[in-house]
Scaffold this motif. Structure first.
Motif, PDB file in Angstrom:
ATOM      1  N   UNK A 210       0.875  -1.182   0.000  1.00 24.64           N
ATOM      2  CA  UNK A 210       0.000   0.000   0.000  1.00 24.64           C
ATOM      3  C   UNK A 210       0.908   1.226   0.000  1.00 24.64           C
ATOM      4  N   UNK A 211       0.853   1.954  -1.091  1.00 29.85           N
ATOM      5  CA  UNK A 211       1.711   3.132  -1.202  1.00 29.85           C
ATOM      6  C   UNK A 211       0.865   4.399  -1.151  1.00 29.85           C
ATOM      7  N   UNK A 212       1.506   5.525  -1.335  1.00 28.70           N
ATOM      8  CA  UNK A 212       0.776   6.797  -1.341  1.00 28.70           C
ATOM      9  C   UNK A 212      -0.222   6.876  -2.476  1.00 28.70           C
ATOM     10  N   UNK A 213       0.042   6.131  -3.564  1.00 28.68           N
ATOM     11  CA  UNK A 213      -0.866   6.152  -4.721  1.00 28.68           C
ATOM     12  C   UNK A 213      -1.553   4.802  -4.890  1.00 28.68           C
ATOM     13  N   UNK A 214      -2.054   4.264  -3.809  1.00 33.60           N
ATOM     14  CA  UNK A 214      -2.819   3.021  -3.897  1.00 33.60           C
ATOM     15  C   UNK A 214      -1.969   1.768  -3.780  1.00 33.60           C
ATOM     16  N   UNK A 215      -2.553   0.646  -4.196  1.00 35.99           N
ATOM     17  CA  UNK A 215      -1.892  -0.652  -4.037  1.00 35.99           C
ATOM     18  C   UNK A 215      -1.019  -0.984  -5.245  1.00 35.99           C
ATOM     19  N   UNK A 216       0.107  -1.641  -4.969  1.00 38.63           N
ATOM     20  CA  UNK A 216       1.008  -2.080  -6.050  1.00 38.63           C
ATOM     21  C   UNK A 216       1.293  -3.558  -5.830  1.00 38.63           C
ATOM     22  N   UNK A 217       1.437  -4.300  -6.937  1.00 39.97           N
ATOM     23  CA  UNK A 217       1.846  -5.698  -6.838  1.00 39.97           C
ATOM     24  C   UNK A 217       3.206  -5.785  -6.159  1.00 39.97           C
ATOM     25  N   UNK A 218       3.346  -6.733  -5.242  1.00 43.79           N
ATOM     26  CA  UNK A 218       4.673  -6.970  -4.652  1.00 43.79           C
ATOM     27  C   UNK A 218       5.129  -8.340  -5.139  1.00 43.79           C
ATOM     28  N   UNK A 219       5.503  -8.409  -6.407  1.00 48.22           N
ATOM     29  CA  UNK A 219       5.812  -9.710  -7.018  1.00 48.22           C
ATOM     30  C   UNK A 219       7.081 -10.321  -6.443  1.00 48.22           C
ATOM     31  N   UNK A 220       8.071  -9.488  -6.144  1.00 48.63           N
ATOM     32  CA  UNK A 220       9.289 -10.048  -5.540  1.00 48.63           C
ATOM     33  C   UNK A 220       9.181  -9.896  -4.018  1.00 48.63           C
ATOM     34  N   UNK A 221       8.122 -10.546  -3.484  1.00 48.95           N
ATOM     35  CA  UNK A 221       7.751 -10.349  -2.083  1.00 48.95           C
ATOM     36  C   UNK A 221       8.835 -10.758  -1.094  1.00 48.95           C
ATOM     37  N   UNK A 222       9.634 -11.770  -1.449  1.00 49.81           N
ATOM     38  CA  UNK A 222      10.638 -12.250  -0.501  1.00 49.81           C
ATOM     39  C   UNK A 222      11.561 -11.120  -0.057  1.00 49.81           C
TER      40      UNK A 222
END
Ligand code: TYD
Ligand code: MG
Length: 458
Positions: free
Chosen positions: A260-272
């Protein structure tokens, strides 16, 4: 004589031919309401069909992307036409943000999407859209909250995707009871689900979660839908996990990870990378562990702390794992490694709020326990994976190659795995372990400086 409408108890769902002040079944007061829609909406069978399997076209179920890689993953590959998904989560977790961003992405791809946001005003919605940088002027939004209005809009615009945010504020004018009551929830969701199936339109129902973690309202909502996704918090305020608890179109326990960033949600594909804290120095009582969350490998950190028990029975406490598993591993280490853990309080934590009940976690817990008890550091990027048997033998871990791929992608090493799986997964820096006692060999030599400083203090 016209057919009588049934009366339904909102507490126990029992139906009666007449009204009662007190439910004869569950004794709840004022819980019985007339279910006006039941008779008017009796299923005529107009949409039913009987056909040979060969005549069916599996192409009809081809899924399409939601615009979020992580949402597609949690949905089991993407949005399936005619499917119904329930998105649950605590207030403020990001359900509306996710739905709005998805709606905007779909509209951009010329897939007509209707977003009903009865819970908030359209001004609030516009403000959120601006914050998320949504420029899609053609996105269709509405503050409509009745089933009848939704139905009319669906008939007019023929959407590919319909979003109701939230199902608890939707109601039908044909029914008694307030929005969110069991009668309303049951009927409105049943009608919407039927509409989605007949129109081959994907339906997203947003639902609130009660304090005990259940979707508020009848459990039957979860049974009626195809997919149940829960939005959850993690250790970090920014990272949100969308977990599939039920999925008719894909594997359950699949997770999507978002930032959750300042401009909404972003995929966190490299989550590790979000869960792995970069360490510059060797550390005591902490190792990396390649967990499997759904079908994705995720590197998490396992920490253990041994501290002398002052009084009473020593504690065995696991955060993110079972207390009983921690107790079992402490006993195995005491017996087969010869460390006197029975005099210690033991705490184990999987950092980042990751929950893991996988037996392959055993070896990581064992090594961090040994390191903490002996106050000896470990290589800073050490990764450990494997199950530990009662006689201290190391057993195979499931889906090891996926776990190893993730650990290697983050350039973590050494990687300790069950010896039985070393032949299938040979690589530099990957080492096979046969017995829990071999873990002692990975403790770094005690630091002379630390030791002398400690002895000076004494
Ligand atoms: P929201 O989608 O309204 O949550 P829900 O529908 O589940 O109740 O999310 C609101 C929260 O997200 C709020 O705490 C503010 C935060 N947020 C951001 O941090 N960045 C953003 O760009 C947006 C839109 C919201
Ligand atoms: Mg909301």
């Amino acid at each position: 004589m016209g057919k009588k409408t049934p009366f339904i108890c909102q507490s126990c769902h029992e139906s009666f031919p007449k009204w009662f002040g007190k439910c004869p079944n569950c004794n709840a007061w004022h819980s019985i309401h007339e279910n006006k829609s039941e008779s008017s909406n009796s299923k005529t069978g107009a949409n039913f069909q009987l056909t040979a399997l060969g005549n069916l076209d599996s192409e009809a179920n081809t899924s399409f992307s939601s615009g979020f890689i992580e949402l597609d993953r949690a949905l089991g590959g993407g949005i399936v036409p005619g499917s119904v998904s329930l998105i649950g989560g605590e207030p403020g977790i990001g359900k509306s943000t996710l739905m709005l961003q998805m709606a905007a992405a779909l509209t951009k791809k010329k897939l007509t999407t209707l977003y009903f946001t009865a819970e908030e005003s359209l001004t609030q919605l516009k403000r959120r859209a601006e914050r998320c940088g949504i420029t899609s002027d053609s996105l269709l939004v509405s503050n409509g909250s009745t089933l009848e209005y939704v139905r009319t809009m669906v008939e007019t615009h023929h959407p590919k995707v319909l979003i109701c945010d939230s199902i608890q504020v939707m109601s039908s004018t044909n029914l008694s009871g307030i929005a969110g009551s069991i009668t309303q929830l049951r009927e409105v969701s049943a009608e919407l689900i039927q509409l989605a199936k007949t129109k081959q339109m994907a339906l997203f129902l947003v639902g609130h979660i009660t304090k005990d973690g259940q979707i508020a309202g009848p459990k039957l909502l979860e049974h009626a839908v195809d997919t149940v996704l829960y939005f959850e918090h993690t250790h970090s305020d920014q990272i949100r996990v969308l977990r599939a608890h039920k999925n008719r179109f894909g594997p359950t326990f699949e997770v999507g990870i978002f930032e959750m960033q300042g401009q909404g949600l972003k995929d966190a594909t490299d989550a590790s990378t979000l869960f792995v804290h970069p360490y510059e120095h060797p550390r005591i009582g902490s190792v990396f562990y390649p967990s499997i969350q759904g079908s994705r490998p995720l590197i998490s950190e396992v920490q253990a702390l041994c501290s002398p028990c002052q009084f009473g029975a020593p504690r065995r406490q696991g955060l993110g794992t079972d207390n009983s598993r921690v107790a079992l591993l402490a006993a195995i280490i005491e017996k087969h490694v010869g460390l006197k853990l029975s005099s210690q309080d033991i705490f184990v934590n999987i950092v980042g709020g990751v929950v893991d009940k996988d037996p392959a976690l055993d070896l990581a817990v064992a090594l961090s326990l040994i390191s903490s008890f002996m106050q000896r550091s470990l290589p800073k990027d050490i990764v450990v994976c494997g199950e530990c048997g009662l006689s201290g033998e190391v057993r195979r871990a499931a889906q090891l190659s996926a776990r190893l791929k993730e650990a290697r992608a983050l350039a973590l090493s050494p990687i300790l795995i069950p010896h039985a799986q070393l032949k299938e997964n040979p690589a530099k820096g990957t080492l096979g372990i046969r017995h829990v006692s071999e873990l002692l060999g990975f403790l770094e030599a005690p630091k002379k400086t630390l030791r002398s400083a400690a002895s000076k203090r004494i």
